[in-house]
Write an enzyme that holds these catalytic residues in place. Structure first.
Site, PDB file in Angstrom:
ATOM      1  N   ASP A 192       0.882  -1.160   0.000  1.00  0.00           N
ATOM      2  CA  ASP A 192       0.000   0.000   0.000  1.00  0.00           C
ATOM      3  C   ASP A 192       0.923   1.213   0.000  1.00  0.00           C
ATOM      4  O   ASP A 192       1.588   1.493   1.005  1.00  0.00           O
ATOM      5  CB  ASP A 192      -0.902   0.018   1.237  1.00  0.00           C
ATOM      6  CG  ASP A 192      -1.878   1.194   1.234  1.00  0.00           C
ATOM      7  OD1 ASP A 192      -1.616   2.182   0.515  1.00  0.00           O
ATOM      8  OD2 ASP A 192      -2.887   1.143   1.945  1.00  0.00           O
ATOM      9  N   HIS A 193       1.004   1.917  -1.126  1.00  0.00           N
ATOM     10  CA  HIS A 193       2.039   2.938  -1.265  1.00  0.00           C
ATOM     11  C   HIS A 193       1.889   4.075  -0.255  1.00  0.00           C
ATOM     12  O   HIS A 193       2.850   4.804   0.015  1.00  0.00           O
ATOM     13  CB  HIS A 193       2.062   3.502  -2.691  1.00  0.00           C
ATOM     14  CG  HIS A 193       0.911   4.382  -3.045  1.00  0.00           C
ATOM     15  ND1 HIS A 193      -0.244   3.912  -3.608  1.00  0.00           N
ATOM     16  CD2 HIS A 193       0.734   5.719  -2.901  1.00  0.00           C
ATOM     17  CE1 HIS A 193      -1.077   4.908  -3.812  1.00  0.00           C
ATOM     18  NE2 HIS A 193      -0.516   6.012  -3.385  1.00  0.00           N
ATOM     19  N   HIS A 213      -6.013   2.327   1.874  1.00  0.00           N
ATOM     20  CA  HIS A 213      -5.395   3.574   2.323  1.00  0.00           C
ATOM     21  C   HIS A 213      -5.993   4.102   3.624  1.00  0.00           C
ATOM     22  O   HIS A 213      -5.281   4.377   4.590  1.00  0.00           O
ATOM     23  CB  HIS A 213      -5.526   4.653   1.248  1.00  0.00           C
ATOM     24  CG  HIS A 213      -4.851   4.307  -0.049  1.00  0.00           C
ATOM     25  ND1 HIS A 213      -3.810   3.425  -0.140  1.00  0.00           N
ATOM     26  CD2 HIS A 213      -5.069   4.747  -1.322  1.00  0.00           C
ATOM     27  CE1 HIS A 213      -3.415   3.338  -1.405  1.00  0.00           C
ATOM     28  NE2 HIS A 213      -4.165   4.119  -2.130  1.00  0.00           N
TER      29      HIS A 213
END
Length: 492
Positions: free
Chosen positions: A180-181, A243
């Protein structure tokens, strides 16, 4: 948790599946270039671009010039470093579904079995199985191998479990890195530092001192040519399941016993499991879903969601979600956590707002009547900053208090280039540090909380609420938060 220098990293072979795709060109290859420029990739680190396109290495490097280089700021671009970086790269044509195509990759990797091998699957999840089987059957998975997969990981708990089973057939859990960036952003990592590296906030980080928490991820863009993908995904799957929930768990987790990766991830999973379920009527009463209509920005009019190509005229896919969540724990019982995300909103901003409770009894007058309590505002984009709102007496005034902000702008303080989130994640992937990656049970717990919300929407006759592009979303989201006599931070 510091970045290691190049002499601390082992030589590696980084195999990038989907190398001609948008993510690879916009984010992954530029991120690797920046780490190369900082001297944090060892001299013998090799990068293999893999895709179905019928290209040679020179043709692929030319494509990088056209598609990856524009995503590197000219002020940060150095021609000599770029040429050296390109010399690390070899392109291989490979159809993931064709077992014979893995022979060329096996030939390139042969003789380097002791190296770290990273297989980065920047592809559609539909071909994860084929890639994993191809790598396994070709004998390419070594004890020092790792595989990285992008979100969204599945469409619900069941499909996520299927994908994880497929990965587990080829790799051990310790070799699987689910990205998950958002967790690579400096400010997200600073949440850990803020909470667990300072004594100041920990006594306040609890229900007795915090009134509510708001987490917003707003985008001013629409689906922009991704209509077919987005219509099968929606904001709940695309943004909330990963996110927003990741930000929530980092905010709410208990102090881990150490910075050991599993110690941190053990505390994160406890928060997900403590989230109070939203099922049936509870889901409908504590969530708002919306879909943007045509609107006007400063640079002109934009079409509504249903006017985009590849989006059915009767689509019920949500482009906006607001959720009132609660955590059933001693620390957080009764504190509402408001999650909000949407496309075509006023501005692009990712922000966490922690509203503290009012002072029990004020002996002062204030210019705003204490209408806004002390706040901690953590902004992840467009700039990365931390702001603390306090009240002080202005010089020369009577004892009237004024709200002021103590500001920490990371760009001003550190005077360094703002890292792409993927830079940190890719380096951690190469060095084998899974702290900022999701564990299988974490993914499952997130879906277990999300799925009943989606099911309640599917069973409801109510369509998504409309909202005008360029607004902060449906008015129903304001009604949701106003039930607690609160308002969104941007509406204050």
């Amino acid at each position: 948790m510091n970045l290691q220098s190049a002499d601390e990293l082992q030589p590696f072979d980084f195999v990038l599946f989907g190398a001609t795709g948008d993510l690879a060109m916009r984010k992954l290859l530029p991120a690797l270039y920046f780490r190369h420029c900082e001297g944090q990739l060892p001299e013998h680190g090799r990068i293999f671009g893999v895709a179905r396109s019928d290209l040679g290495t020179e043709e692929f490097l030319q494509r990088m010039e056209q598609e990856a280089r524009p995503h590197i700021n000219e002020k940060e671009f150095q021609e000599d470093h770029w040429r050296m970086f390109l010399s690390r790269i070899t392109y291989l044509k490979l159809d993931a579904t064709q077992k014979n195509d893995y022979r060329a990759l096996a030939a390139e990797l042969s003789g380097h079995e002791s190296r770290v091998r990273v297989f980065y699957l920047s592809t559609a999840p539909a071909i994860f199985t084929a890639i994993c089987e191809g790598l396994k059957d070709s004998g390419l998975i070594t004890p020092a191998s790792r595989v990285a997969v992008e979100k969204p990981l599945g469409r619900d708990w069941e499909t996520a479990e299927q994908i994880n089973d497929q990965l587990a057939n080829a790799f051990k859990e310790s070799q699987i890195y689910r990205i998950d960036h958002y967790l690579g952003k400096e400010t997200v990592q600073n949440l850990l530092a803020l909470r667990f590296g300072n004594v100041l906030f920990e006594p306040l980080w609890r229900r007795e001192r915090i009134k509510d928490v708001q987490i917003t991820i707003a985008e001013n863009l629409g689906v922009e040519g991704r209509g077919k993908f987005y219509d099968q995904t929606g904001a709940l799957r695309d943004m909330v399941q990963n996110h927003l929930l990741q930000l929530l768990v980092i905010l709410a987790m208990e102090p881990p016993v150490s910075s050991n990766p599993d110690a941190v991830r053990d505390e994160k999973i406890k928060v997900l499991r403590a989230l109070k379920p939203l099922v049936g009527r509870d889901a409908l009463e504590n969530t708002v879903r919306g879909q943007y209509k045509a609107g006007v920005y400063s640079d002109g009019k934009v079409p509504g969601y249903l006017e985009n190509e590849d989006v059915p005229d009767d689509s019920l896919t949500e482009t906006f979600v607001a959720i009132r969540a609660e955590i059933g724990s001693w620390r957080w019982e009764g504190v509402p956590f408001y999650l909000r995300t949407g496309k075509r909103m006023v501005d692009k901003v990712t922000e966490i707002v922690i509203n503290f409770r009012q002072v029990p009894h004020s002996i002062f007058d204030t210019v705003d009547g204490f209408s806004t309590p002390n706040q901690l505002i953590i902004r992840l984009q467009p700039e990365e900053s931390i702001r603390l709102r306090i009240y002080v007496k202005a010089w020369g005034d009577d004892m009237n208090l004024h709200p002021v902000f103590l500001d920490l702008d990371f760009n001003d303080v550190f005077k360094k280039r703002q890292l792409i989130a993927y830079e940190r994640l890719l380096l951690d992937l190469i060095r084998g540090n899974p702290t900022l990656f999701m564990r299988r049970d974490e993914v499952a717990a997130a879906w277990e909380w999300i799925d009943p919300i989606r099911q309640a929407w599917q069973q409801s006759p109510q369509p998504p609420k409309g909202y005008t592009a360029g607004s902060w979303g449906p008015t129903a989201s304001n009604a949701l938060i106003s039930r607690d006599n609160l308002s969104w931070h941007d509406e204050d």
